[in-house]
Design an enzyme around this catalytic site. Structure first.
Site, PDB file in Angstrom:
ATOM      1  N   GLY A 307       0.825  -1.201   0.000  1.00  0.00           N
ATOM      2  CA  GLY A 307       0.000   0.000   0.000  1.00  0.00           C
ATOM      3  C   GLY A 307       0.857   1.248   0.000  1.00  0.00           C
ATOM      4  O   GLY A 307       2.030   1.213   0.359  1.00  0.00           O
ATOM      5  N   LYS A 308       0.251   2.358  -0.413  1.00  0.00           N
ATOM      6  CA  LYS A 308       0.934   3.645  -0.440  1.00  0.00           C
ATOM      7  C   LYS A 308       0.060   4.670   0.252  1.00  0.00           C
ATOM      8  O   LYS A 308      -1.162   4.577   0.247  1.00  0.00           O
ATOM      9  CB  LYS A 308       1.208   4.103  -1.883  1.00  0.00           C
ATOM     10  N   GLY A 309       0.717   5.685   0.825  1.00  0.00           N
ATOM     11  CA  GLY A 309      -0.027   6.751   1.474  1.00  0.00           C
ATOM     12  C   GLY A 309       0.885   7.893   1.851  1.00  0.00           C
ATOM     13  O   GLY A 309       2.087   7.868   1.587  1.00  0.00           O
ATOM     14  N   GLY A 312       3.852   7.002   4.022  1.00  0.00           N
ATOM     15  CA  GLY A 312       4.915   6.203   3.447  1.00  0.00           C
ATOM     16  C   GLY A 312       4.389   5.057   2.610  1.00  0.00           C
ATOM     17  O   GLY A 312       3.191   4.943   2.336  1.00  0.00           O
ATOM     18  N   VAL A 314       4.280   0.826   2.138  1.00  0.00           N
ATOM     19  CA  VAL A 314       4.335  -0.408   2.924  1.00  0.00           C
ATOM     20  C   VAL A 314       4.735  -1.563   2.022  1.00  0.00           C
ATOM     21  O   VAL A 314       4.170  -1.753   0.947  1.00  0.00           O
ATOM     22  CB  VAL A 314       2.974  -0.716   3.583  1.00  0.00           C
ATOM     23  N   LYS A 328       6.914  -0.518   6.875  1.00  0.00           N
ATOM     24  CA  LYS A 328       6.462   0.810   6.455  1.00  0.00           C
ATOM     25  C   LYS A 328       7.673   1.727   6.358  1.00  0.00           C
ATOM     26  O   LYS A 328       8.343   1.998   7.360  1.00  0.00           O
ATOM     27  CB  LYS A 328       5.434   1.389   7.423  1.00  0.00           C
ATOM     28  N   ASP A 423      -6.533   9.777  11.162  1.00  0.00           N
ATOM     29  CA  ASP A 423      -6.821   9.291   9.809  1.00  0.00           C
ATOM     30  C   ASP A 423      -7.567   7.963   9.868  1.00  0.00           C
ATOM     31  O   ASP A 423      -7.111   6.945   9.355  1.00  0.00           O
ATOM     32  CB  ASP A 423      -5.539   9.160   9.000  1.00  0.00           C
TER      33      ASP A 423
END
Length: 620
Positions: A307-309, A312, A314, A328, A423
């Site tokens: 995953g991205k966010g 950072g 993962v 992460k 979040d």
């Protein structure tokens, strides 16, 4: 047939006993020990009410965490507990972490804790313990983190503490301790607030006149024994011998490096951050070497991205022992410097232990990198599972909502220090092997903002989940998380992302008002994920929508606390809260000059947002 069943029952009973899980009376010894602990404590808030002495195992109990069916973490901080701590805690032989800080527990610290050979973290700070520190604690050879500050402990510090080689942090401050301080092998310790204590164990006279500083490193302090000054030729010989020894060591070291380079045929280089590498550090956390995580993720290959966010990226990784982890790699503009602050924040995050919170396994820090290591969650995030087939059934969705709520409740009202997530969304709720909700990414906003207050220079969150007061002022609170949780409930109901709500009905930009309108018109079936078809409970659906609407009210002081949200999801107090809210809405609607649609449109209309419509903090 009856004889076969009887034989099978006897066989498995004997087998279970042979594993040491049952007492001779057929009772799980961990259940019995935990019930003894509960019986000796006074629990004013009823946080231990679901502990059941007739249970087969305690792994589903509140404040208890198990690994492979065995109790490994007992975490009940900041619950107002009083009474005493039962010596039968020593029967929980698989415990690795005990967190009982910030309560009112009195009496003596049980010497039986010394039997817990696997214990790594012991925090009994900010209680009312009296008496001496049990010498048996010095037998805990795997102990990394010990915190007994702010009690009423007296007597000498057990000298055996100096023999615990794994100990990396110890805090004995603000007690009534006396006598000498052992030469701890730990890097960091504090004994401030003990006026009768002496500087070192090597002093012949200990009369309480030597006040210690706040914290210091005994290993770096000079010896208290006087040394004789060399005179004449003795002094010259000593200097000459030291110089020759240094030259020999330099030559030998350089020769070894050349040999190593030749043998391994690799480029010779140094990594100043390797000097920080330890297998275990900061309580029960492991400090990883950067190259170890680099190897585990195949040099952070794009094929391993989970995953991205905004916090950072993962990566899925496999450690050298075969353990699957999620790594992460933080995006942190302040990565350079701030090592002590980063370690402190990571340590605080690691102390938040709850069955519905993602456990932090370890971390890595270099001059330019910050990485966190978590257990790998095979079922991914709620966001990904809502899009997958087969669809999550209604019972699982309700269980996810309740589990996520309990995790946030722990962060807001039971954790010490309290943590605001900032979040809350489906992408940040992970699912374990049994599809139980696990809240992740908590504490990262503060970890990366490097601010003491909750006011940040940039809004962290995800469009569609951001509370109005946070979006407009940057001021976050527990009610900010409650707003995000209300949106999460709607995501669970609809199976859609927040920004996608209402598109089919041309209501983009007024999602919450659209939901409220559907609720008033009693057309809630329009909200439900089509993949559920008709397989859901309509009464539970209406209750969940009501909780979501209560949680997403415009003004933060009108939203319930997470403790109230969890109780309402459990079926307690929702009708009264909803009726009171409707009366207030009726009064406000006559007084306000603008509608709720005008208020909420700024939160969901892409064209009016000052931040990009993107997931600023993705899944682990």
């Amino acid at each position: 047939m009856r004889e076969i069943l009887l034989f099978t029952w006897v066989f498995f009973s004997l087998w279970y006993c042979s594993l040491g899980l049952l007492t001779p009376d057929g009772v799980n010894y961990e259940v019995q020990a935990l019930m003894d602990i509960r019986d000796s404590l006074k629990d004013p808030h009823g946080v231990l009410d679901n502990w059941d002495r007739n249970a087969v195992d305690p792994c589903s109990w509140a404040m208890v965490t198990c690994t492979q069916g065995l109790v490994t973490i007992l975490g009940i901080p900041s619950q107002g507990l009083s009474g005493t701590l039962s010596p039968n805690i020593g029967n929980l032989t698989n415990l690795q972490t005990i967190l009982l800080q910030n309560n009112n527990i009195s009496g003596h610290i049980p010497a039986a804790i010394g039997k817990l050979s696997k214990i790594q973290t012991l925090d009994l700070s900010d209680n009312l313990f009296i008496g001496e520190i049990p010498t048996s604690l010095s037998r805990l050879k795997n102990l990394h983190y010990l915190r007994l500050r702010n009690n009423s402990l007296s007597g000498d510090i057990p000298p055996g503490f100096g023999n615990i080689t794994q100990l990396t942090f110890i805090d004995l401050s603000y007690n009534n301790l006396s006598g000498p301080v052992p030469r701890f092998q730990t890097k960091t310790f504090s004994v401030v607030g003990n006026p009768q204590i002496c500087a070192t164990a090597g002093e012949n006279i200990c009369n309480g006149t030597a006040q210690l500083p706040l914290s210091f490193d005994v290993n770096n302090s000079s010896s208290s024994q006087p040394s004789r000054k060399p005179r004449g030729h003795s002094k010259l010989a000593l200097a000459l011998g030291s110089s020759i020894a240094c030259v020999c060591l330099l030559i030998a070291g350089f020769g070894f490096l050349l040999w190593w380079k030749y043998k391994h045929n690799r480029q010779l280089f140094f990594d100043v951050n390797d000097r920080h590498y330890e297998d275990a550090c900061l309580g029960n956390l492991r400090r990883f070497n950067f190259r170890e995580l680099q190897s585990a993720t195949h040099n952070f290959s794009s094929k391993n991205i989970l995953g991205k966010g905004g916090f950072g990226i993962v990566y899925k990784g496999q450690l050298s022992d075969g353990t699957i982890v999620a790594v992460k790699r933080l995006i942190d503009g302040n990565a350079v410097g701030g090592e002590i602050q980063f370690q402190t924040e990571v340590e605080m995050i690691s102390l938040a232990v709850h069955r519905n919170l993602l456990r932090l396994c370890g971390f890595c820090m270099t001059t330019s990198e910050r990485l966190l290591v978590y257990p790998y969650m095979s079922n991914g995030s709620v966001a990904s599972r809502l899009k997958a087939k087969p669809a999550l059934d209604w019972g699982t969705r309700k269980r996810i909502a309740l589990g996520a709520g309990r995790g946030l409740l722990y962060l807001h009202e039971q954790c010490d220090p309290k943590i605001i997530h900032r979040d809350v969304k489906a992408a940040n709720i992970l699912l374990d092997d049994y599809c139980e909700a696990v809240v992740g990414d908590f504490g990262l906003a503060k970890l990366l903002d490097h601010e003491d207050s909750h006011v940040t220079t940039a809004v962290r969150g995800t469009v569609g989940h951001i509370a109005p007061e946070y979006l407009s002022t940057g001021q976050s609170s527990e009610k900010t998380d409650v707003f995000g949780f209300g949106i999460l409930l709607l995501e669970l109901i609809t199976g859609q992302r927040a920004l996608d709500f209402g598109k089919a009905s041309n209501q983009k930009g007024a999602m919450l008002d659209w939901v409220r309108k559907i609720h008033i018109e009693k057309k809630l079936d329009l909200l439900v994920d089509k993949d559920l078809k008709n397989d859901y409970d309509r009464i539970e659906l209406e209750e969940m929508v009501q909780v979501a609407l209560l949680s997403t009210q415009f003004l933060p002081n009108q939203r319930p606390r997470m403790s109230e949200v969890v109780r309402m999801l459990e079926g307690d107090g929702l009708a009264e809260k909803w009726e009171a809210s409707q009366r207030s809405d009726s009064t406000r609607s006559r007084a306000n000059e603008f509608s709720s649609s005008e208020r909420y449109s700024d939160l969901t209309d892409d064209s009016s947002l000052l931040v990009q419509a993107m997931e600023l903090s993705g899944p682990r």
